[in-house]
Design a protein around this motif. Structure first.
Motif, mmCIF file in Angstrom:
data_model
loop_
_atom_site.group_PDB
_atom_site.id
_atom_site.type_symbol
_atom_site.label_atom_id
_atom_site.label_comp_id
_atom_site.label_asym_id
_atom_site.label_seq_id
_atom_site.Cartn_x
_atom_site.Cartn_y
_atom_site.Cartn_z
ATOM 1 N N THR A 2 22.761 81.377 31.448
ATOM 2 C CA THR A 2 23.859 80.481 31.106
ATOM 3 C C THR A 2 25.006 81.288 30.533
ATOM 4 O OG1 THR A 2 22.910 80.073 28.905
ATOM 5 C CG2 THR A 2 22.329 78.523 30.668
ATOM 6 N N GLY A 3 26.228 80.797 30.780
ATOM 7 C CA GLY A 3 27.402 81.461 30.251
ATOM 8 C C GLY A 3 27.972 80.677 29.088
ATOM 9 N N ASN A 4 29.158 81.107 28.647
ATOM 10 C CA ASN A 4 29.846 80.373 27.595
ATOM 11 C C ASN A 4 31.335 80.374 27.900
ATOM 12 O OD1 ASN A 4 30.135 83.191 26.903
ATOM 13 N ND2 ASN A 4 30.919 82.524 24.932
ATOM 14 N N PHE A 5 32.129 79.713 27.075
ATOM 15 C CA PHE A 5 33.553 79.560 27.328
ATOM 16 C C PHE A 5 34.354 80.299 26.262
ATOM 17 C CE2 PHE A 5 31.427 76.018 29.278
ATOM 18 C CZ PHE A 5 32.065 75.885 30.500
ATOM 19 N N ILE A 6 35.485 80.863 26.696
ATOM 20 C CA ILE A 6 36.422 81.488 25.766
ATOM 21 C C ILE A 6 37.818 80.981 26.099
ATOM 22 C CG2 ILE A 6 34.993 83.560 25.528
ATOM 23 C CD1 ILE A 6 37.060 85.033 27.273
ATOM 24 N N ASP A 7 38.758 81.173 25.178
ATOM 25 C CA ASP A 7 40.152 80.803 25.397
ATOM 26 C C ASP A 7 40.995 82.064 25.572
ATOM 27 O OD1 ASP A 7 39.719 78.069 25.248
ATOM 28 O OD2 ASP A 7 39.951 78.042 23.063
ATOM 29 N N ILE A 8 41.900 82.017 26.551
ATOM 30 C CA ILE A 8 42.813 83.127 26.826
ATOM 31 C C ILE A 8 44.239 82.618 26.653
ATOM 32 C CG2 ILE A 8 43.585 84.807 28.550
ATOM 33 C CD1 ILE A 8 40.857 84.396 29.939
ATOM 34 N N VAL A 9 45.090 83.406 26.029
ATOM 35 C CA VAL A 9 46.498 83.042 25.854
ATOM 36 C C VAL A 9 47.320 83.862 26.843
ATOM 37 C CG1 VAL A 9 48.447 82.930 24.278
ATOM 38 C CG2 VAL A 9 46.121 82.537 23.418
ATOM 39 N N PRO A 10 47.778 83.245 27.940
ATOM 40 C CA PRO A 10 48.593 83.986 28.916
ATOM 41 C C PRO A 10 49.999 84.225 28.386
ATOM 42 C CG PRO A 10 48.429 81.701 29.559
ATOM 43 C CD PRO A 10 47.545 81.866 28.353
ATOM 44 N N ARG A 11 50.739 85.064 29.044
ATOM 45 C CA ARG A 11 52.063 85.449 28.547
ATOM 46 C C ARG A 11 53.099 84.342 28.717
ATOM 47 N NH1 ARG A 11 51.897 91.837 30.450
ATOM 48 N NH2 ARG A 11 49.970 92.287 29.309
ATOM 49 N N GLU A 12 52.780 83.365 29.576
ATOM 50 C CA GLU A 12 53.708 82.252 29.735
ATOM 51 C C GLU A 12 53.487 81.176 28.673
ATOM 52 O OE1 GLU A 12 51.113 79.601 32.930
ATOM 53 O OE2 GLU A 12 52.943 80.616 33.560
ATOM 54 N N GLY A 14 50.665 78.706 26.175
ATOM 55 C CA GLY A 14 49.548 77.817 26.420
ATOM 56 C C GLY A 14 48.227 78.539 26.262
ATOM 57 N N VAL A 15 47.162 77.836 26.629
ATOM 58 C CA VAL A 15 45.813 78.390 26.522
ATOM 59 C C VAL A 15 45.081 78.141 27.834
ATOM 60 C CG1 VAL A 15 43.588 78.254 25.348
ATOM 61 C CG2 VAL A 15 45.714 78.078 24.031
ATOM 62 N N VAL A 16 44.407 79.150 28.345
ATOM 63 C CA VAL A 16 43.570 79.020 29.539
ATOM 64 C C VAL A 16 42.119 79.171 29.112
ATOM 65 C CG1 VAL A 16 42.939 80.050 31.751
ATOM 66 C CG2 VAL A 16 45.341 79.898 31.094
ATOM 67 N N ARG A 17 41.342 78.176 29.438
ATOM 68 C CA ARG A 17 39.911 78.285 29.153
ATOM 69 C C ARG A 17 39.244 79.054 30.275
ATOM 70 N NH1 ARG A 17 35.298 73.912 27.678
ATOM 71 N NH2 ARG A 17 34.680 74.890 25.723
ATOM 72 N N ALA A 18 38.220 79.828 29.938
ATOM 73 C CA ALA A 18 37.531 80.634 30.941
ATOM 74 C C ALA A 18 36.031 80.603 30.697
ATOM 75 C CB ALA A 18 38.039 82.077 30.911
ATOM 76 N N TYR A 19 35.309 80.640 31.806
ATOM 77 C CA TYR A 19 33.846 80.699 31.755
ATOM 78 C C TYR A 19 33.424 82.157 31.863
ATOM 79 C CZ TYR A 19 28.969 79.794 33.135
ATOM 80 O OH TYR A 19 27.592 79.767 33.210
ATOM 81 N N ALA A 60 35.740 83.698 34.686
ATOM 82 C CA ALA A 60 36.364 82.750 35.608
ATOM 83 C C ALA A 60 37.342 81.881 34.837
ATOM 84 C CB ALA A 60 35.300 81.892 36.279
ATOM 85 N N PRO A 61 38.644 82.118 34.961
ATOM 86 C CA PRO A 61 39.623 81.290 34.251
ATOM 87 C C PRO A 61 39.757 79.916 34.895
ATOM 88 C CG PRO A 61 40.740 82.890 35.634
ATOM 89 C CD PRO A 61 39.281 83.215 35.720
ATOM 90 N N ASP A 62 40.003 78.908 34.067
ATOM 91 C CA ASP A 62 40.214 77.552 34.557
ATOM 92 C C ASP A 62 41.663 77.440 35.030
ATOM 93 O OD1 ASP A 62 40.478 74.893 35.073
ATOM 94 O OD2 ASP A 62 39.623 74.199 33.175
#
Length: 381
Positions: A2-12, A14-19, A60-62
């Motif tokens: 099983t994986g988990n989720f993290i949040d990424i802050v792109p340069r534009e 907002g927040v991108v959730r990723a698996y 894997a970014p959402d």
């Protein structure tokens, strides 16, 4: 796994959730998984988990609602996502990208504009845009095209493997899609994995893993040692008799009660050839034994005849990382039936032990089952 989720802050912003899916080995090369902007659905998560089983740290970014399109801003945002992958403590070494549909198009753009180490694209949704990126693709890449896509411009280009899947439509790799084509999806997966192994690693000793598995099957006959050599839910199919099992419990039941101790005491395997690929072994050998007991998997329902037989066999063994995933085993059942005396070969194009002898000694006569062979004796060639 099983994986988990993290949040990424792109340069534009907002927040991108990723698996994130991690390999059982603890660390490995990095892999970015880009998809059709459908969110982190079951296909995305299962694909990430499968690549983690192969030894990769997968992110894997959402991308739902923010499908990546080629452009300077998208590359900057990709850099932020790639940085998030590199920042994971488990990530070690190089990184690659695999994309599907819109994500496949973006994977091509990334290969042309960043220092990614390798890329794979499935049915990219903008072939003309991909062609525009061709001159600056900087890394080894494999592209899988659906049948109707105009992909001729990618043929024989440096660093690019181009594969077209006849009769397939975009989406053929996704099991939930009506367009799903399992044979094409499996072939594309193996080709993708071959590129990843070559460029990123990790490389597993498949020969040793297969030898160990066979040792527990035929030498020690220890089912409890066989099962840990395989993935959690493996399967085995002996094609001529359709014996084996799918999933841990059914396969262990098969091994324990119908295979390991069902093999005759004088069972011997004579190796002929072995071909090792990125994720599978093709093993050619001769199976030798005396029919001194009921051999459930090979001759189900037939009482022992006491007859000795030799038959060529072929095993296609697929691995996922350092574990066996499945086995497809083939042999000539008619040859076995002839040798144990339950099939009369008279008038039939079948042979007995000669098939095994001919496999080992190619100088033995050919075409003896062909009545018309003599008719070409004096004809010009």
């Amino acid at each position: 796994m099983t994986g988990n989720f993290i949040d990424i802050v792109p340069r534009e912003g907002g927040v991108v959730r990723a698996y994130v899916a991690r390999p059982a080995q603890g660390s490995g090369p990095g892999l970015l998984l880009l998809h059709d902007a459908s969110g982190l659905d079951a296909f995305v998560r299962s694909t990430a988990d499968h690549f983690a089983e192969e030894g990769y740290v997968v992110l894997a970014p959402d991308l739902a609602g923010r499908a990546p399109r080629p452009g300077a801003g998208s590359i900057e945002n990709f850099a932020a996502i790639a940085d998030a992958l590199r920042a994971l403590p488990e990530q070690a070494g190089k990184i690659g990208v695999v994309g599907f549909g819109a994500g496949g198009r973006f994977a091509v753009h990334v290969a042309a504009n960043t220092d990614i180490d390798c890329a794979a694209a499935y049915y990219p949704d903008d072939v003309d845009g991909c062609l525009a990126d061709l001159p600056t693709i900087r890394c080894p890449m494999v592209i899988h095209f659906a049948d109707a896509q105009q992909s001729e411009g990618f043929a024989k280009k440096p660093n690019i493997e181009r594969h077209v899947y006849p009769g397939c439509r975009a989406g053929f790799a996704v099991p939930e899609n009506p367009q799903h084509d399992k044979p094409a999806a499996l072939m594309a997966y193996s080709r993708t994995l071959a590129l990843l192994r070559k460029v990123l690693g990790p490389v597993f000793d498949l020969n040793h893993l297969w030898e160990q598995h066979c040792y527990f099957e035929f030498a020690t006959r220890d089912v409890d040692s066989v099962m840990p050599t395989m993935v959690a839910e493996p399967y085995v199919n002996h094609v001529p008799t359709m014996t084996g099992g799918v999933g841990h419990d059914q396969l262990k039941r098969f091994y324990k009660y119908h295979f390991v101790d069902s093999n005759p005491s004088d069972t011997k395997l004579i190796p002929v050839s072995r071909t090792i690929g990125a994720d599978r072994i093709v093993d050619e050998f001769v199976f030798c034994a005396t029919h001194d007991r009921e051999i459930d998997w090979l001759l189900p329902g037939l009482a022992p005849t006491g007859r000795y037989f030799e038959v060529p066999m072929l095993a296609v063994v697929r691995f996922r990382g350092d574990k066996l995933y499945n086995e497809h085993i083939y042999w000539d059942q008619a040859s076995v039936l002839v040798q144990i005396g339950v099939l009369d070969p008279a008038g039939l194009p079948v042979a007995g032990r000669q098939t095994a002898r001919k496999l080992i000694d190619e100088t033995l006569p050919s075409n003896e089952l062909m009545p018309n062979w003599a008719s070409s004796e004096e004809k010009p060639i």
